[in-house]
Enzyme design. Structure first.
Site, mmCIF file in Angstrom:
data_model
loop_
_atom_site.group_PDB
_atom_site.id
_atom_site.type_symbol
_atom_site.label_atom_id
_atom_site.label_comp_id
_atom_site.label_asym_id
_atom_site.label_seq_id
_atom_site.Cartn_x
_atom_site.Cartn_y
_atom_site.Cartn_z
ATOM 1 N N CYS A 49 0.790 -1.240 0.000
ATOM 2 C CA CYS A 49 0.000 0.000 0.000
ATOM 3 C C CYS A 49 0.821 1.288 0.000
ATOM 4 O O CYS A 49 0.365 2.319 -0.494
ATOM 5 C CB CYS A 49 -0.936 0.033 1.213
ATOM 6 S SG CYS A 49 -1.645 -1.578 1.659
ATOM 7 N N CYS A 52 1.446 3.801 -3.116
ATOM 8 C CA CYS A 52 0.400 4.747 -3.531
ATOM 9 C C CYS A 52 -0.027 5.690 -2.410
ATOM 10 O O CYS A 52 -0.314 6.855 -2.651
ATOM 11 C CB CYS A 52 -0.839 3.998 -4.016
ATOM 12 S SG CYS A 52 -0.599 3.194 -5.605
ATOM 13 N N HIS A 53 -0.142 5.159 -1.183
ATOM 14 C CA HIS A 53 -0.719 5.983 -0.115
ATOM 15 C C HIS A 53 0.330 6.691 0.733
ATOM 16 O O HIS A 53 -0.020 7.550 1.535
ATOM 17 C CB HIS A 53 -1.626 5.116 0.777
ATOM 18 C CG HIS A 53 -2.792 4.528 0.045
ATOM 19 N ND1 HIS A 53 -3.907 5.273 -0.292
ATOM 20 C CD2 HIS A 53 -3.012 3.285 -0.444
ATOM 21 C CE1 HIS A 53 -4.765 4.485 -0.948
ATOM 22 N NE2 HIS A 53 -4.246 3.281 -1.058
ATOM 23 N N MET A 90 -8.290 1.654 -6.898
ATOM 24 C CA MET A 90 -7.907 0.827 -5.749
ATOM 25 C C MET A 90 -8.030 -0.645 -6.158
ATOM 26 O O MET A 90 -9.069 -1.071 -6.682
ATOM 27 C CB MET A 90 -8.861 1.152 -4.595
ATOM 28 C CG MET A 90 -8.748 0.233 -3.423
ATOM 29 S SD MET A 90 -7.318 0.577 -2.379
ATOM 30 C CE MET A 90 -7.564 -0.711 -1.163
ATOM 31 N N HIS A 329 7.911 12.695 -11.178
ATOM 32 C CA HIS A 329 8.442 11.345 -11.188
ATOM 33 C C HIS A 329 9.725 11.303 -12.033
ATOM 34 O O HIS A 329 10.760 11.731 -11.575
ATOM 35 C CB HIS A 329 7.362 10.370 -11.684
ATOM 36 C CG HIS A 329 7.703 8.934 -11.449
ATOM 37 N ND1 HIS A 329 7.719 8.375 -10.200
ATOM 38 C CD2 HIS A 329 8.055 7.953 -12.301
ATOM 39 C CE1 HIS A 329 8.084 7.107 -10.292
ATOM 40 N NE2 HIS A 329 8.295 6.821 -11.563
ATOM 41 N N HIS A 371 4.867 8.665 -18.653
ATOM 42 C CA HIS A 371 6.013 7.955 -18.069
ATOM 43 C C HIS A 371 7.118 7.877 -19.112
ATOM 44 O O HIS A 371 7.158 6.961 -19.920
ATOM 45 C CB HIS A 371 5.594 6.556 -17.595
ATOM 46 C CG HIS A 371 6.617 5.943 -16.687
ATOM 47 N ND1 HIS A 371 7.817 5.462 -17.149
ATOM 48 C CD2 HIS A 371 6.632 5.756 -15.346
ATOM 49 C CE1 HIS A 371 8.518 4.995 -16.114
ATOM 50 N NE2 HIS A 371 7.825 5.170 -15.007
HETATM 51 FE FE1 DHE Z 1 11.297 3.101 -11.543
HETATM 52 C C1 DHE Z 1 13.433 5.388 -13.032
HETATM 53 C C2 DHE Z 1 10.563 5.362 -9.114
HETATM 54 C C3 DHE Z 1 8.854 0.992 -10.373
HETATM 55 C C4 DHE Z 1 12.432 0.629 -13.614
HETATM 56 N N1 DHE Z 1 11.862 5.045 -11.164
HETATM 57 C C5 DHE Z 1 12.744 5.812 -11.905
HETATM 58 C C6 DHE Z 1 12.864 7.121 -11.299
HETATM 59 C C7 DHE Z 1 12.063 7.103 -10.177
HETATM 60 C C8 DHE Z 1 11.436 5.802 -10.099
HETATM 61 C C9 DHE Z 1 11.863 8.238 -9.196
HETATM 62 C C10 DHE Z 1 13.725 8.278 -11.805
HETATM 63 C C11 DHE Z 1 15.134 8.164 -11.307
HETATM 64 C C12 DHE Z 1 16.067 9.232 -11.862
HETATM 65 O O1 DHE Z 1 16.058 9.470 -13.080
HETATM 66 O O2 DHE Z 1 16.839 9.834 -11.093
HETATM 67 N N2 DHE Z 1 9.886 3.187 -10.037
HETATM 68 C C13 DHE Z 1 9.782 4.203 -9.145
HETATM 69 C C14 DHE Z 1 8.726 3.908 -8.199
HETATM 70 O O3 DHE Z 1 8.411 4.589 -7.181
HETATM 71 C C15 DHE Z 1 8.002 2.702 -8.671
HETATM 72 C C16 DHE Z 1 6.685 3.170 -9.260
HETATM 73 C C17 DHE Z 1 7.579 1.692 -7.622
HETATM 74 C C18 DHE Z 1 8.648 1.003 -6.873
HETATM 75 O O4 DHE Z 1 8.301 0.129 -6.072
HETATM 76 O O5 DHE Z 1 9.829 1.285 -7.042
HETATM 77 C C19 DHE Z 1 8.973 2.211 -9.754
HETATM 78 N N3 DHE Z 1 10.713 1.141 -11.947
HETATM 79 C C20 DHE Z 1 9.704 0.481 -11.360
HETATM 80 C C21 DHE Z 1 9.593 -0.870 -11.879
HETATM 81 O O6 DHE Z 1 8.740 -1.750 -11.529
HETATM 82 C C22 DHE Z 1 10.610 -1.036 -12.959
HETATM 83 C C23 DHE Z 1 9.895 -1.157 -14.291
HETATM 84 C C24 DHE Z 1 11.495 -2.269 -12.837
HETATM 85 C C25 DHE Z 1 12.478 -2.269 -11.730
HETATM 86 O O7 DHE Z 1 13.670 -2.461 -12.005
HETATM 87 O O8 DHE Z 1 12.090 -2.114 -10.582
HETATM 88 C C26 DHE Z 1 11.337 0.306 -12.845
HETATM 89 N N4 DHE Z 1 12.668 3.030 -13.062
HETATM 90 C C27 DHE Z 1 13.012 1.898 -13.742
HETATM 91 C C28 DHE Z 1 14.084 2.214 -14.677
HETATM 92 C C29 DHE Z 1 14.356 3.597 -14.524
HETATM 93 C C30 DHE Z 1 13.459 4.076 -13.492
HETATM 94 C C31 DHE Z 1 14.724 1.230 -15.657
HETATM 95 C C32 DHE Z 1 15.400 4.446 -15.271
HETATM 96 C C33 DHE Z 1 14.926 4.859 -16.620
HETATM 97 C C34 DHE Z 1 15.949 5.651 -17.373
HETATM 98 O O9 DHE Z 1 15.988 5.514 -18.602
HETATM 99 O O10 DHE Z 1 16.719 6.403 -16.778
#
Ligand code: DHE
Length: 546
Positions: A49, A52-53, A90, A329, A371
């Protein structure tokens, strides 16, 4: 405002805070819970949770769930919501089979208690975790290996707490490096020598690519949960400083660029951009280093503010606070590297921040839940240089013109919308040498879409897209729910890499496509490549080429 299932899946990843001890005050008005029930509720909350929350339940993608709100609703009402979900997004935790009746009842009582507060993490805690594994004086004085380090890929192995360093020329694994839990991103230092990796558990690892076998030279924990890291890139400050932002506690820290020694911690708690009310938990989302000034661009999610943090004097720290939109984000530079384009995903907007003037250039309305990752830059035949983003909430790909000098009438407007394969898109990419735009859809519920990518011909955007069956090309026989994620170019800009992300106990792969012919070029398979997700080319990340 409704949220798509793809967005919910994306946000509902487990938080490392699930296993942290926390201070709990009891709330006499809330329904009774035993200590064991409370502990179980807390664990489920942080696994399901909190994304999101929020940790303190002040709300972000999801509604606020503080006791002043939940006590008034009562256990029975909350149970229905948790069990069956809502049209606003939700999840239906009971009917989807992810929680049983007992857990639904437990969670309905749990969210009426005061939110437990995770501990703070200041200089003393950081210093206690800081490990200088190899002192700078003991590191190589020149490159000690024969790798073409510009073309190394750092690949996140999400569920093993590692990154794979892969030689982009030979496609061989150079090393598997131990890092934090569920690594999020890799970033390259200004010189291209060091790689910085951050885990969800806020562990930063610093890897020296000059070593005979590139490996960790320093590590630190900067908090309890984090997503972003970068290093100083302005002239005269190359490789001097590093920065990491955390989700919990809500703060960022500036460190020495060669050792990760923490120097300065700055809290991000404060007022929101729109209602101007206090938020106790503004998480740090994307961070980039400016090329125009000695500044880091720090995007704060819940307050909707972009902070331009001048690192030239850490004691007399000057910050320009730019109001953008909630909830910030991910994002990337336009091709001139002057404008930082960042998604305010719950406002369905892109904010264009002018790093030269230190002000907001524009807020641009786009489709549901943009995104971009770092986005994709290319030259549009009519509108000139454009930056683009896909969306989690729909099939559109927005093109935003970014050239106020040469194409003034279009600047910072959404000048075109392409129709992609579907929603659930996370990343898209192009390259100055490429004629193509690649768009993934890993979170689309239709496996045909999550296993393939769309490619547009930049010169003929009206023609629609070609579908590349990336997961099929990987030739993984045990099938399963593979997701094809994140196009990333090699240094030369003539091949594109994709991760075929399978479950932890299933085979995954990396698939390399020839950019000219759009044909399969190579498949990289290895038992050590477990749950690959993001992958970062050293040169392109170093120079912000995307
Ligand atoms: Fe990410 C970038 C947060 C889930 C793969 N992700 C980012 C950034 C943030 C973020 C703040 C930017 C960073 C920066 O540029 O300084 N991501 C989050 C979350 O909060 C979220 C939604 C939930 C979580 O539990 O983390 C989340 N992200 C994921 C995934 O499920 C992904 C697909 C697979 C994984 O590896 O966890 C994922 N996020 C990525 C990737 C980037 C990324 C590959 C960098 C992209 C780029 O080209 O720079």
């Amino acid at each position: 405002k409704s949220v798509t299932p793809a967005e919910v899946n994306y946000q509902a990843g487990a938080s490392p805070l699930a296993s942290e001890p926390m201070y709990q005050s009891s709330n006499p008005k809330a329904p009774a819970m035993t200590q064991a029930e409370f502990e179980q509720g807390r664990k489920i909350y942080f696994e399901r949770c909190a994304g999101c929350h929020g940790v303190l339940r002040k709300g972000a993608t999801g509604k606020p769930l503080t006791p002043d709100i939940t006590l008034a609703k009562g256990t029975d009402y909350l149970k229905v919501f948790i069990a069956y979900g809502s049209a606003a997004g939700m999840p239906n935790w009971l009917t989807s089979g992810e929680m049983n009746d007992k857990e639904v009842d437990l969670m309905a009582r749990y969210i009426q208690q005061d939110p437990p507060t995770p501990p703070e993490f200041g200089m003393e805690q950081m210093k206690a975790t800081w490990k200088l594994l190899i002192d700078p004086s003991k590191r190589p004085t020149k490159k000690m290996n024969s790798y073409n380090i510009d073309n190394i890929f750092s690949t996140t192995l999400r569920d093993t707490g590692e990154v794979a360093l892969i030689d982009g020329d030979t496609k061989q694994i150079i090393n598997i490096v131990k890092t934090g839990y569920a690594v999020h991103i890799s970033r390259t230092s200004a010189s291209g020598r060091y790689l910085f990796v951050i885990g969800r558990d806020a562990k930063v690892n610093m890897i020296d690519l000059w070593m005979e076998k590139p490996d960790n030279v320093a590590e630190i924990r900067v908090g309890l949960e984090a997503r972003s890291v970068d290093t100083s890139k302005y002239k005269g400050y190359e490789d001097k400083l590093a920065i990491a932002g955390s989700y919990w506690p809500p703060q960022f820290v500036i460190m020495k660029g060669d050792t990760l020694e923490p120097l300065k911690i700055v809290a991000t708690r404060g007022m929101t951009v729109d209602k101007q009310e206090y938020h106790p938990e503004p998480r740090v989302a994307s961070i980039v280093a400016s090329h125009f000034k000695p500044e880091f661009v720090v995007n704060v999610k819940e307050t909707g503010k972009t902070l331009m943090v001048d690192y030239s004097d850490l004691n007399a720290l000057k910050t320009t606070e730019i109001g953008t939109a909630r909830f910030l984000h991910d994002g990337g530079w336009d091709s001139s590297k002057r404008y930082f384009m960042v998604a305010a995903n719950q406002s369905n907007k892109i904010a264009a921040v002018d790093a030269k003037e230190g002000k907001l250039a524009a807020l641009i309305d786009v489709d549901k839940i943009p995104h971009p990752g770092r986005g994709a830059n290319f030259i549009h035949p009519k509108f000139g240089p454009v930056w683009s983003t896909g969306h989690l909430g729909g099939d559109s790909i927005s093109l935003i013109a970014t050239d106020p000098k040469g194409h003034k009438q279009y600047a910072f407007k959404q000048v075109a919308v392409l129709k992609g394969q579907g929603g659930g898109s996370l990343f898209l990419k192009s390259h100055p040498k490429s004629q193509h735009l690649y768009v993934d859809t890993p979170l689309n519920p239709d496996p045909a879409l999550s296993k393939s990518v769309a490619v547009f011909d930049i010169k003929n955007l009206d023609k629609g897209y070609t579908v590349l069956p990336i997961a099929e090309w990987a030739g993984i026989s045990d099938g399963g729910a593979q997701r094809v994620v994140q196009p990333e170019f090699n240094k030369a800009g003539d091949e594109v890499w994709f991760a075929v992300w399978s479950a932890k106990d299933k085979q995954s792969a990396l698939v390399v496509v020839d950019d000219k012919t759009l044909k399969l070029k190579a498949v990289i398979k290895d038992p050590r490549l477990i749950t690959p997700t993001g992958h970062f080319n050293v040169y392109n990340t170093q120079h912000d080429v995307y």
